[in-house]
Scaffold this motif. Structure first.
Motif, mmCIF file in Angstrom:
data_model
loop_
_atom_site.group_PDB
_atom_site.id
_atom_site.type_symbol
_atom_site.label_atom_id
_atom_site.label_comp_id
_atom_site.label_asym_id
_atom_site.label_seq_id
_atom_site.Cartn_x
_atom_site.Cartn_y
_atom_site.Cartn_z
ATOM 1 N N SER A 168 0.858 -1.182 0.000
ATOM 2 C CA SER A 168 0.000 0.000 0.000
ATOM 3 C C SER A 168 0.888 1.225 0.000
ATOM 4 C CB SER A 168 -0.878 0.056 1.245
ATOM 5 O OG SER A 168 -1.608 -1.117 1.380
ATOM 6 N N LEU A 169 0.277 2.346 -0.280
ATOM 7 C CA LEU A 169 1.018 3.587 -0.223
ATOM 8 C C LEU A 169 0.831 4.228 1.137
ATOM 9 C CD1 LEU A 169 2.466 4.656 -2.783
ATOM 10 C CD2 LEU A 169 1.090 6.680 -2.374
ATOM 11 N N ALA A 170 1.903 4.705 1.741
ATOM 12 C CA ALA A 170 1.770 5.335 3.053
ATOM 13 C C ALA A 170 2.549 6.643 3.100
ATOM 14 C CB ALA A 170 2.263 4.395 4.147
ATOM 15 N N TYR A 171 2.351 7.356 4.187
ATOM 16 C CA TYR A 171 2.965 8.665 4.414
ATOM 17 C C TYR A 171 2.505 9.657 3.350
ATOM 18 C CZ TYR A 171 5.626 5.572 7.347
ATOM 19 O OH TYR A 171 5.975 4.614 8.252
ATOM 20 N N ILE A 179 4.594 0.649 1.184
ATOM 21 C CA ILE A 179 4.921 -0.113 2.380
ATOM 22 C C ILE A 179 4.335 -1.513 2.330
ATOM 23 C CG2 ILE A 179 5.093 1.882 3.900
ATOM 24 C CD1 ILE A 179 2.217 0.734 4.935
ATOM 25 N N TYR A 180 4.894 -2.344 3.175
ATOM 26 C CA TYR A 180 4.393 -3.685 3.388
ATOM 27 C C TYR A 180 3.969 -3.779 4.835
ATOM 28 C CZ TYR A 180 4.425 -8.567 4.480
ATOM 29 O OH TYR A 180 4.060 -9.778 4.944
ATOM 30 N N ASP A 181 2.830 -4.375 5.110
ATOM 31 C CA ASP A 181 2.352 -4.546 6.484
ATOM 32 C C ASP A 181 2.351 -3.187 7.199
ATOM 33 O OD1 ASP A 181 1.474 -6.858 8.090
ATOM 34 O OD2 ASP A 181 2.993 -6.114 9.490
ATOM 35 N N LEU A 182 2.818 -3.137 8.453
ATOM 36 C CA LEU A 182 2.889 -1.863 9.166
ATOM 37 C C LEU A 182 4.237 -1.218 8.881
ATOM 38 C CD1 LEU A 182 1.385 -3.258 12.456
ATOM 39 C CD2 LEU A 182 0.302 -1.486 11.110
ATOM 40 N N VAL B 44 -3.494 -4.830 6.193
ATOM 41 C CA VAL B 44 -3.183 -3.888 7.262
ATOM 42 C C VAL B 44 -2.352 -2.723 6.722
ATOM 43 C CG1 VAL B 44 -1.117 -5.120 8.052
ATOM 44 C CG2 VAL B 44 -2.373 -3.670 9.641
ATOM 45 N N SER B 45 -1.651 -2.964 5.618
ATOM 46 C CA SER B 45 -0.866 -1.871 5.034
ATOM 47 C C SER B 45 -1.772 -0.739 4.543
ATOM 48 C CB SER B 45 0.004 -2.386 3.893
ATOM 49 O OG SER B 45 -0.768 -3.082 2.944
ATOM 50 N N ASP B 46 -2.997 -1.077 4.136
ATOM 51 C CA ASP B 46 -3.942 -0.036 3.731
ATOM 52 C C ASP B 46 -4.347 0.824 4.916
ATOM 53 O OD1 ASP B 46 -3.961 -0.569 1.075
ATOM 54 O OD2 ASP B 46 -5.986 -1.425 0.988
ATOM 55 N N TYR B 48 -2.616 1.225 7.691
ATOM 56 C CA TYR B 48 -1.437 1.993 8.077
ATOM 57 C C TYR B 48 -1.204 3.145 7.103
ATOM 58 C CZ TYR B 48 3.196 3.141 9.746
ATOM 59 O OH TYR B 48 4.276 3.811 10.262
ATOM 60 N N GLY B 49 -1.506 2.881 5.826
ATOM 61 C CA GLY B 49 -1.364 3.924 4.807
ATOM 62 C C GLY B 49 -2.201 5.142 5.142
#
Ligand code: SF4
Ligand code: FES
Ligand code: FES
Lengths: 226, 144
Positions: A168-171, A179-182, B44-46, B48-49
């Protein structure tokens, strides 16, 4: 013959309802460069490399996600368009690590290919570099997020064998990261299987298979200007 | 969306759920995010995203006082960096960290709508504007 007529680079062409500018252009042999776009998937519109000039529009529009409309007058390679594409590539290069010469993907890197095509030289400046530790614990995938250009192809394309999405995309802003997972490295015991989907789609060397040097290598021997 | 829909947990209104927990717990614990992801059937990455995108959602336990300095362009042009450096020196930790005594968490945030008073910061919910390095020590003194 299609049912929508428009003008592209001065020539009258036609397409069918629901087609995007990019699709019509490609059908007519006009090469608009893209980075994030993938034919089989919903357009993401992240990289902006595919922008074109549409008469009457205040801004350049992304051709990969803009549907055609009757009477549109489009320039796909005007000076303004080329300038924007060059700056976009220059910005990506300006935050990219200088490791092309030893990069596994150098001979099939789409970023490098676009830079060559658009005749972008060395970036005139550096932006804040994004350095992340290499993630090489997993036996199926190595992630080097420093080389990621945030095209989101892997995010969209990944459904691993269990039907779970890995990335997913984060920050946000400069800190944006896939990112992967947390936001953990892809560990050795992770659900990632060797489907190779994301690796084969990644335009840069950010995702690769753990192959040892001297073994099977992907792509042509050396990238020659295309 | 009807009111009923808004209270139903879906990925579309995940922000509401995250805010609720942020309000109650003070941050978003990892276990909470994992559980939420499971219950919504998304990776969970979503979750956290989304959580990491917003400056006002924390993924680590915060200190007693949360300093949020604006890092967006107007504040940057008014030399916000000096303020960031001054605070860093004053409390001894870098942005993204909490002081060992738990007194301050130090975060950078995007524009907080106080550009007319740039450079600006928030401590907890209090606004501090037109900052200069000289003002910092006395402002921090008010927060124990
Ligand atoms: S890792 Fe590769 S495919 Fe994924 S977003 Fe980054 S550049 Fe694109
Ligand atoms: S290809 Fe259209 S925005 Fe990336
Ligand atoms: S830019 Fe700092 S408050 Fe708007």
């Amino acid at each position: 013959m299609g049912d929508i007529t428009l003008t592209m680079n001065g020539a009258a062409i036609s397409g069918r309802e629901g087609m995007t500018i990019l699709e019509v252009a490609r059908e007519n042999g006009i090469d608009i460069p893209t980075l994030c776009y993938l034919k089989e998937l919903t357009p993401i519109g992240a990289c902006r490399l595919c922008v074109v000039e549409v008469e009457g529009s205040r801004m350049l529009v992304g051709s990969c996600h803009t549907p055609i409309a009757p009477g549109m007058v489009i320039q796909t390679h005007s000076p303004k368009v080329l300038e924007v594409r060059r700056v976009l590539i220059e910005l990506m290069m300006a935050s990219h690590p200088d490791s092309c010469i030893v990069c596994e993907a150098a001979n099939c890197c789409e970023l490098r290919m676009r830079a060559t095509d658009l005749e972008v030289g060395l970036p005139r400046f550096r932006t804040r570099l994004r350095y992340f530790p290499l993630e090489d614990e997993n036996s199926n995938i190595i992630r080097d997020m420093s080389k990621c250009i945030l095209c989101r192809r892997c995010v969209t394309a990944c459904y691993n064998t269990e039907g779970k999405k890995m990335f997913s995309l984060a920050y946000r802003g400069f800190e944006s990261k896939v990112i992967y997972d947390l936001d953990k490295p892809v560990g050795s015991d992770e659900t990632c299987r060797d489907c190779d989907t994301c690796i084969s789609l990644c335009p840069t060397g950010a995702l690769r298979q753990p192959i040892k040097f001297g073994q099977r290598k992907k792509g042509p021997v050396l990238y020659v200007k295309g | 969306m009807s009111k009923k829909d808004a209270t139903k947990k879906t990925f579309d209104n995940i922000l509401l759920t995250l805010e609720e927990t942020q309000e109650k717990v003070g941050y978003l614990p990892a276990e909470f995010m994992v559980e939420l992801a499971d219950s919504l059937d998304v990776p969970v990455s979503d979750v956290y995203g989304v959580a990491s995108f917003y400056s006002f959602l924390a993924t680590r336990p915060p200190g007693r006082n949360v300093i949020r300095i604006c890092k967006s362009l107007p504040c940057h042009l008014k030399d916000g960096q000096t303020i960031i450096d001054t605070i860093e020196k004053e409390i001894g930790v870098k942005p993204g960290r909490t002081t060992p005594d738990g007194r301050f968490s130090f975060e950078l945030t995007n524009c907080i709508g106080l550009c007319d008073g740039a450079p600006a910061m928030l401590i907890n919910h209090n606004v501090h504007v037109d900052l200069t390095p000289g003002k910092i020590a006395s402002i921090l003194d008010k927060y124990k």
